[in-house]
Design an enzyme around this catalytic site. Structure first.
Site, short mmCIF file in Angstrom:
data_model
loop_
_atom_site.label_atom_id
_atom_site.label_comp_id
_atom_site.label_asym_id
_atom_site.label_seq_id
_atom_site.Cartn_x
_atom_site.Cartn_y
_atom_site.Cartn_z
N ASP A 1 -11.42 -1.26 11.91
CA ASP A 1 -10.08 -1.54 11.39
C ASP A 1 -9.13 -2.03 12.48
OD1 ASP A 1 -10.72 -0.89 8.78
OD2 ASP A 1 -10.11 1.20 8.98
N ALA B 1 -1.15 -1.47 2.50
CA ALA B 1 -2.44 -1.51 3.19
C ALA B 1 -2.52 -0.45 4.28
CB ALA B 1 -2.69 -2.89 3.78
#
Length: 255
Positions: free
Chosen positions: A44, A152
């Site tokens: 990520d 998000a």
């Protein structure tokens, strides 16, 4: 998307570099500025760095997980990449813009796809005044810090600080306290995405506060303004069975 040109970018880990070696031997590829889609290989954190680095190119990014959590990534598989790109669903992510003024008078501008956070720099608790769209909402928050998260980013640091998980497309931001002592039991608020959050550090000499926008950190801030920059966006591609809406929904029922 099978006719389009692809570019590979990868993190420094052995697993990411190994994936890069495998894929680059199977599929024709070009440099990112020549590509129609960018394939990001890593975790990520690397995905966030990729979104920042190539934001101005306005190229869609398809991530494959070679990290640990991989919330923003698709599953890594070497086969059927072009077919997966053809089937992929696109989501537009707009970053937060942070405007910060430091104790020496410098002004800093940074972008964040996950969150902007303020955090105490010493053992002294931070004292922070919070205003929303010019209206004071918290006169003095005594805390370790406070953050503003996107949809998000709501499953990242925001979730660790017990902030709400936000569905994509909900048109909201999360304002979340980090270990707030006062106001007692105040965890945060859900704000419309067009809201402007302003945070003023009280007693900055005795109780210095830093700020971060994703991986960009600034020390000794006095004031921070945060708002969603709708003029900027990054398009992220997801396999239909692994889209962010489903992942966010699953997180809310996770043990």
């Amino acid at each position: 998307m099978s006719e389009n040109k692809i570019a590979f970018v990868a993190g420094k880990s052995a697993s990411a570099q190994g994936a890069l070696d495998i894929l680059s031997r199977i599929y024709p590829h070009v440099e990112p500025d020549e590509a129609d889609v960018i394939i990001a290989l890593g975790g990520d954190g690397f995905m966030l760095r990729t979104l920042h680095r190539y934001l101005k190119l306005k190229k869609p990014v398809y991530g494959m997980n070679r990290g640990s959590v991989g919330f923003l990534m698709n599953e890594f598989r070497a086969d059927d990449l072009m077919e997966r790109l053809t089937r992929a669903e696109a989501i537009e992510l707009h970053p937060l813009r942070m405007e910060a003024i430091c104790s020496r008078g410098e002004k800093h501008h940074s972008l964040a796809f996950n969150e902007v956070s303020l955090f105490r720099e010493t053992g002294q608790a931070a004292h922070i005044r919070v205003s929303i769209d010019g209206v004071e909402r918290i006169e003095e928050m005594v805390c370790d810090g406070v953050l503003v998260a996107t949809t998000a980013g709501s499953t990242a640091y925001n979730m660790s600080a017990y902030g709400p998980i936000l569905p994509l497309g909900s048109g909201v931001l999360a304002l979340t306290a980090i270990s707030a002592y006062r106001p007692r039991r105040w965890r945060g608020a859900i704000l419309p995405h067009q809201a402007t959050v302003e945070m003023e550090v009280l007693d900055p000499v005795k109780r210095p506060v830093g700020a971060s926008a994703d991986s960009t950190e600034i020390r000794d801030v006095l004031r921070v303004k945060v708002f969603e920059d709708r003029s900027l966006w990054s398009t992220v591609l997801y396999d239909p069975e692994h889209n962010l809406d489903e992942r966010i929904l699953r997180e809310q029922f996770a043990n």
